[in-house]
Scaffold this active site. Structure first.
Site, PDB file in Angstrom:
ATOM      1  N   LYS A  80       0.843  -1.207   0.000  1.00  0.00           N
ATOM      2  CA  LYS A  80       0.000   0.000   0.000  1.00  0.00           C
ATOM      3  C   LYS A  80       0.876   1.255   0.000  1.00  0.00           C
ATOM      4  CE  LYS A  80      -3.759  -2.394   2.312  1.00  0.00           C
ATOM      5  NZ  LYS A  80      -4.253  -2.784   3.639  1.00  0.00           N
ATOM      6  N   GLN A  93      -3.553  -1.430   9.927  1.00  0.00           N
ATOM      7  CA  GLN A  93      -3.533  -2.737   9.272  1.00  0.00           C
ATOM      8  C   GLN A  93      -4.188  -3.787  10.175  1.00  0.00           C
ATOM      9  OE1 GLN A  93      -2.587  -3.436   6.080  1.00  0.00           O
ATOM     10  NE2 GLN A  93      -3.341  -5.484   6.474  1.00  0.00           N
ATOM     11  N   ASP A 134     -10.685   2.905   5.178  1.00  0.00           N
ATOM     12  CA  ASP A 134     -11.316   1.588   5.023  1.00  0.00           C
ATOM     13  C   ASP A 134     -12.841   1.696   4.997  1.00  0.00           C
ATOM     14  OD1 ASP A 134      -9.212  -0.284   4.767  1.00  0.00           O
ATOM     15  OD2 ASP A 134      -8.752  -0.097   6.902  1.00  0.00           O
TER      16      ASP A 134
END
Ligand SMILES: NC(=O)c1ccc[n+]([C@@H]2O[C@H](COP(=O)([O-])OP(=O)(O)OC[C@H]3O[C@@H](n4cnc5c(N)ncnc54)[C@H](OP(=O)(O)O)[C@@H]3O)[C@@H](O)[C@H]2O)c1
Length: 285
Positions: free
Chosen positions: A53, A97, A120
């Site tokens: 990412k 994460q 997210d």
């Protein structure tokens, strides 16, 4: 195999190209979009996902400040770091994460985040915005599936969509998203789960069937309506081996189907960057 394949790669490319253009516009205005990342512990797979990412962020023109916390980080310390990034006006998007070490509560930590920075799209406030149809970061995998269907010209509006699974990451938000009044959604959505013992009765009539269970091979050809569209969202990993919900033999019955690898996954990551650039634009407008 007779079904048309619906790869996620070209969908992601098109989304990322749009993100890259939007990054350029912001940079021209003197704003450097920033996507911060937090990794707790030393799990190899998680560290690898973060690296991917960060590399992609750099390629797109984001900066990505990073906090790597030790595996024995306390809940309070994790929440302090999240709050610090949340309060930093130079940081536009933030991701923690998943999974975090077992002694930490991810959901509680997530609630410490500024919902507008939640790339997210899983913060309770953003789930609430989704339920109410208010603007906000969308959960990435559901948004990626909507984009994948639109990109491949699979009509959704007015059609019968059946989702197997009501999990918080995928099935539940996807059901809300695809039922919204929008040309790429607007579907008749049914959600089935372990409480619906005869769920094949529903999947067999679906014009679009979306597997979101995380049970390898749960969808077999006899569960699929001939000629329908089948999207494999649910996966389980055994080590590095990816085990999808949808058995490959479903391609003999379906009219269109996501490939075993490279279907929904790439669209999820692309949506994360779309949420990040949208957050940066909002913060700097
Ligand atoms: N491709 C991607 O990029 C991506 C991204 C995120 C998540 N995922 C995958 O999406 C899947 C779903 O994740 P999630 O967190 O939303 O869900 P989850 O919390 O793991 O829940 C799974 C759902 O599937 C249902 N289910 C499980 N076994 C079943 C069975 N035998 N019969 C009928 N229903 C069954 C469960 O029913 P009950 O509610 O009744 O228990 C539950 O609603 C996972 O495999 C995850 O790895 C993929």
């Amino acid at each position: 195999m007779s079904a048309r394949l619906l790869p996620g790669g070209p969908v992601a490319e098109s989304i990322l190209s749009e993100v890259s253009d939007r990054v350029r516009v912001l940079r021209d205005k003197g704003v450097t979009p920033a996507l911060a990342t937090i990794l707790v512990g030393d799990d190899d797979a998680s560290a690898g996902y973060i690296r991917i990412k960060q590399r992609q962020a750099a390629d797109l023109g984001f900066v990505s400040p990073h906090a790597h916390l030790p595996a024995d980080t306390t809940q309070a310390e994790l929440e302090r770091v999240i709050a610090e990034f949340s309060a930093d006006s130079a940081v536009h998007g933030l991701l923690v994460q998943h999974p975090v070490p077992g002694h930490l509560d991810y959901d509680v930590a997530l609630a410490a985040m500024d919902p507008d920075k939640d790339v997210d799209g899983m913060h309770p406030v953003n789930m609430g915005r989704l339920a109410l149809g208010l603007p906000g970061p969308l959960p990435c995998t559901p948004a990626g599936i909507e984009a994948l269907l639109a990109f491949h010209d699979i009509p959704v509006a007015g059609r019968e969509v059946v989702i197997l699974g009501r999990g918080a990451t995928l099935g539940r938000p996807l059901a809300m998203l695809l039922a919204q009044k929008r040309p790429t959604a607007n579907a008749a959505v049914t959600v089935v789960h372990t409480g619906v013992k005869d769920w094949p009765r529903y999947t067999q009539r679906a014009e679009i069937l979306i597997a979101a269970a995380g049970v390898p091979g749960i969808i077999q050809p006899e569960h699929v309506r001939p000629g329908s569209t089948v999207i494999g969202g649910g996966v389980r990993y055994e080590g590095r081996r990816l085990l999808p919900d949808v058995d490959e033999s479903c391609a003999e019955v379906a009219g269109a189907i996501t490939p075993r690898v490279g279907g929904v996954g790439p669209t999820t990551v692309a949506m994360l960057f779309r949420n990040a650039i949208t957050a940066a634009e909002r913060a700097s407008s």
